[in-house]
Scaffold this active site. Structure first.
Site, PDB file in Angstrom:
ATOM      1  N   ASN A  94       0.847  -1.199   0.000  1.00 46.94           N
ATOM      2  CA  ASN A  94       0.000   0.000   0.000  1.00 46.94           C
ATOM      3  C   ASN A  94       0.881   1.247   0.000  1.00 46.94           C
ATOM      4  O   ASN A  94       2.107   1.148  -0.045  1.00 46.94           O
ATOM      5  CB  ASN A  94      -0.959  -0.022   1.191  1.00 46.94           C
ATOM      6  CG  ASN A  94      -0.195  -0.066   2.493  1.00 46.94           C
ATOM      7  OD1 ASN A  94       0.536   0.862   2.831  1.00 46.94           O
ATOM      8  ND2 ASN A  94      -0.319  -1.166   3.222  1.00 46.94           N
ATOM      9  N   LYS A 122       9.062 -16.896 -10.812  1.00 49.00           N
ATOM     10  CA  LYS A 122       8.268 -15.792 -11.358  1.00 49.00           C
ATOM     11  C   LYS A 122       7.088 -16.332 -12.174  1.00 49.00           C
ATOM     12  O   LYS A 122       7.278 -17.194 -13.039  1.00 49.00           O
ATOM     13  CB  LYS A 122       9.177 -14.928 -12.249  1.00 49.00           C
ATOM     14  CG  LYS A 122       8.490 -13.700 -12.773  1.00 49.00           C
ATOM     15  CD  LYS A 122       9.411 -12.882 -13.649  1.00 49.00           C
ATOM     16  CE  LYS A 122       8.619 -11.810 -14.346  1.00 49.00           C
ATOM     17  NZ  LYS A 122       9.378 -11.161 -15.409  1.00 49.00           N
ATOM     18  N   ASP A 127      -4.357  -9.784  13.012  1.00 51.18           N
ATOM     19  CA  ASP A 127      -4.386  -8.369  13.392  1.00 51.18           C
ATOM     20  C   ASP A 127      -3.392  -8.148  14.542  1.00 51.18           C
ATOM     21  O   ASP A 127      -3.599  -8.630  15.655  1.00 51.18           O
ATOM     22  CB  ASP A 127      -5.804  -7.959  13.801  1.00 51.18           C
ATOM     23  CG  ASP A 127      -5.914  -6.457  13.921  1.00 51.18           C
ATOM     24  OD1 ASP A 127      -5.123  -5.865  14.697  1.00 51.18           O
ATOM     25  OD2 ASP A 127      -6.742  -5.866  13.221  1.00 51.18           O
ATOM     26  N   ILE A 128      -2.304  -7.416  14.235  1.00 44.94           N
ATOM     27  CA  ILE A 128      -1.216  -7.240  15.217  1.00 44.94           C
ATOM     28  C   ILE A 128      -1.721  -6.474  16.442  1.00 44.94           C
ATOM     29  O   ILE A 128      -1.497  -6.860  17.587  1.00 44.94           O
ATOM     30  CB  ILE A 128      -0.035  -6.486  14.561  1.00 44.94           C
ATOM     31  CG1 ILE A 128       0.476  -7.284  13.356  1.00 44.94           C
ATOM     32  CG2 ILE A 128       1.076  -6.231  15.579  1.00 44.94           C
ATOM     33  CD1 ILE A 128       1.470  -6.535  12.486  1.00 44.94           C
ATOM     34  N   PHE A 135      -4.371   3.372  14.887  1.00 43.05           N
ATOM     35  CA  PHE A 135      -4.665   4.406  13.901  1.00 43.05           C
ATOM     36  C   PHE A 135      -5.799   3.870  13.032  1.00 43.05           C
ATOM     37  O   PHE A 135      -5.865   2.668  12.775  1.00 43.05           O
ATOM     38  CB  PHE A 135      -3.440   4.688  13.020  1.00 43.05           C
ATOM     39  CG  PHE A 135      -2.604   5.826  13.522  1.00 43.05           C
ATOM     40  CD1 PHE A 135      -1.840   5.681  14.671  1.00 43.05           C
ATOM     41  CD2 PHE A 135      -2.578   7.051  12.848  1.00 43.05           C
ATOM     42  CE1 PHE A 135      -1.067   6.734  15.144  1.00 43.05           C
ATOM     43  CE2 PHE A 135      -1.809   8.108  13.307  1.00 43.05           C
ATOM     44  CZ  PHE A 135      -1.055   7.953  14.456  1.00 43.05           C
ATOM     45  N   LYS A 158     -13.489   0.498  15.555  1.00 45.10           N
ATOM     46  CA  LYS A 158     -12.205  -0.206  15.722  1.00 45.10           C
ATOM     47  C   LYS A 158     -11.714  -0.117  17.168  1.00 45.10           C
ATOM     48  O   LYS A 158     -11.172  -1.072  17.709  1.00 45.10           O
ATOM     49  CB  LYS A 158     -11.149   0.380  14.770  1.00 45.10           C
ATOM     50  CG  LYS A 158     -11.372  -0.066  13.333  1.00 45.10           C
ATOM     51  CD  LYS A 158     -10.417   0.559  12.345  1.00 45.10           C
ATOM     52  CE  LYS A 158     -10.785   0.107  10.933  1.00 45.10           C
ATOM     53  NZ  LYS A 158     -10.118   0.834   9.869  1.00 45.10           N
ATOM     54  N   LYS A 212     -11.317  -3.721  18.829  1.00 46.34           N
ATOM     55  CA  LYS A 212      -9.942  -4.162  19.146  1.00 46.34           C
ATOM     56  C   LYS A 212      -9.576  -3.885  20.609  1.00 46.34           C
ATOM     57  O   LYS A 212      -8.452  -4.091  21.010  1.00 46.34           O
ATOM     58  CB  LYS A 212      -8.949  -3.469  18.205  1.00 46.34           C
ATOM     59  CG  LYS A 212      -9.192  -3.778  16.727  1.00 46.34           C
ATOM     60  CD  LYS A 212      -8.062  -3.328  15.812  1.00 46.34           C
ATOM     61  CE  LYS A 212      -8.457  -3.486  14.345  1.00 46.34           C
ATOM     62  NZ  LYS A 212      -7.342  -3.415  13.412  1.00 46.34           N
TER      63      LYS A 212
END
Ligand code: PMT
Length: 401
Positions: free
Chosen positions: A210, A289, A306-307, A323, A337, A341
């Protein structure tokens, strides 16, 4: 009580007309009960004598890289270890260029490389030299590496020019260095921060990732370290450097970031998840490849762990800050969230605005806890990071005003 009391300040003096002000600087630092040792470049000795600096600091002045009097002849290593802070004032354009490029061809530049203590650079030069793109790029690079740049001030110069480039007033230099030693919001706390993107391999040459640059997470690590936190930064693949007083662990994938985080969070007080961790990763990574024979190809992905949620579910959990990168209904999704979490705080940023959030140098956010919503208006990522760190500091168990 002076913040500089009993602190070891290593003062580097380089060649320039402002070198004479270093004498006053030594006196002002001594007034604050700091111990001061002076290192001069050869050029500096043309402007002010080592004897003057010796008389004012009460310590021998260091000039030579090879110091036969120092134990094992490695005076620069001893001096580097002695320092609580390395202050270079005045710093000439030439010296700034040399340390930016890692040169170590005299005692002071070698010391600069060897010293892990916080570094302060107070530039002083002609206004045209200060304005040169090369000087500005060097200053920017040093600043990104965590060096505190003090000044310069603007005004009339010794050469008759008027503009930016004068050494900052001695009292201001002393106060900036002194501020650094004030008990910060995270003094005595251990902090772990994730930053940047992750890369999820598809085959040996391709990956999913990303747009995160790591700037927000690196700014937080810098702010945490400057606030006195013992800081570990777990960084995805980014092109950024960080200060020596931050322990950096480089990772590539979400799986590696999780493993590095779980290793680092043991006994930590604060965990801040700034990283844009991939939510999905290819089920299989091709050994070779993948050839583009077919018109279409399918990639089967699986959810990554999910850390942040994993850390927040630990029995001995740190204060957990997440965040939320959202493009719509920012606050509502961020609150979701926070609750799902089980976080203590979440920082909601609107990443639909291309001028903030991903990659940019600025950001704006809303800091959300169970009972607060605080708007943090648009500013540099470093400023925003400092505000977040201050807010975290006041909410930690054992905090007293
Ligand atoms: O790096 P920059 O270019 O400076 O950009 C900064 C930023 C926009 C990346 C940053 O400000 C930001 O918003 N980071 C969080 C990005 C994100 O992944 O948000 P999220 O809403 O998808 O995830 C919520 C939280 O869970 C985040 O704290 C994230 O780190 C964490 N998470 C998510 C997935 C996962 N597998 N593990 C996690 O820990």
């Amino acid at each position: 009580m002076y913040e500089l009391s009993n602190r070891h300040i290593l003062l580097g003096v380089t060649g320039g007309i402002a070198a004479y002000k270093a004498a006053d600087l030594v006196r002002r630092l001594r007034d604050q009960n700091a111990f001061v040792k002076v290192v001069m470049t050869l050029a500096a000795t043309e402007f002010i004598t080592p004897l003057t600096m010796q008389a004012l600091s009460g310590e021998p002045v260091h000039l030579e890289l090879l110091d036969a009097d120092a134990e094992a002849g490695m005076g620069h290593i001893e001096l580097a270890r002695w320092a609580d802070a390395l202050l270079i004032a005045p710093a000439s354009a030439n010296f700034i260029a040399r340390i930016t490029h890692g040169q170590a061809d005299d005692l002071l530049s070698t010391l600069y490389l060897a010293c892990a203590a916080p570094k302060f650079v107070a530039p002083a030069m002609n206004q045209a030299m200060w304005g040169q793109p090369s000087t500005q790029t060097n200053i920017q690079t040093l600043s990104e590496r965590g060096v505190q740049i003090l000044g310069p001030a603007a005004g009339e110069q010794a050469c008759g020019d008027i503009g930016e480039g004068r050494l900052l007033e001695v009292a201001d230099i002393v106060s900036e260095v002194s501020n650094h030693f004030q008990c910060g919001a995270l003094a005595g706390r251990r902090v772990v921060i994730t930053a940047g993107p992750t890369q999820e391999a598809i085959d040996p040459v391709r990956y999913l990732s990303n747009r995160s640059s790591g700037k927000m997470g690196f700014a937080l690590a810098r702010a945490a370290a400057e606030a006195g936190g013992e800081t570990t930064l777990i960084a995805g693949p980014v092109q950024l450097s960080c200060a020596d007083n931050i322990r950096r662990v480089n990772v590539i994938s979400a799986k590696q970031m999780l493993a590095a985080t779980l290793k680092a969070v043991d006994d930590c007080d604060v965990f801040i998840a700034t990283a844009a961790v991939a939510d999905y990763t290819p089920v299989q990574v091709a050994d070779n490849k993948i050839k583009k024979n077919a018109a279409e190809m399918e990639l089967t992905l699986q959810r990554t762990d999910d850390i942040l949620a994993t850390v927040s579910a630990l029995p001995q959990r740190p204060y957990c800050v997440g965040f939320a990168a959202e493009t719509d209904d920012v606050i509502a999704y961020a609150r979701g969230k926070l609750e799902r979490k089980k976080l203590d705080m979440i920082i909601a940023n609107d990443v639909s605005d291309q001028t903030i959030g991903f990659q940019s140098d600025e950001n704006a956010a809303t800091l959300i806890t169970a009972d607060t919503e605080l708007l943090l208006p648009r500013t540099s990522k470093l400023n925003l990071a400092k505000q977040i760190i201050d807010q975290v500091g006041t909410r930690l168990p054992g905090h007293s005003d």
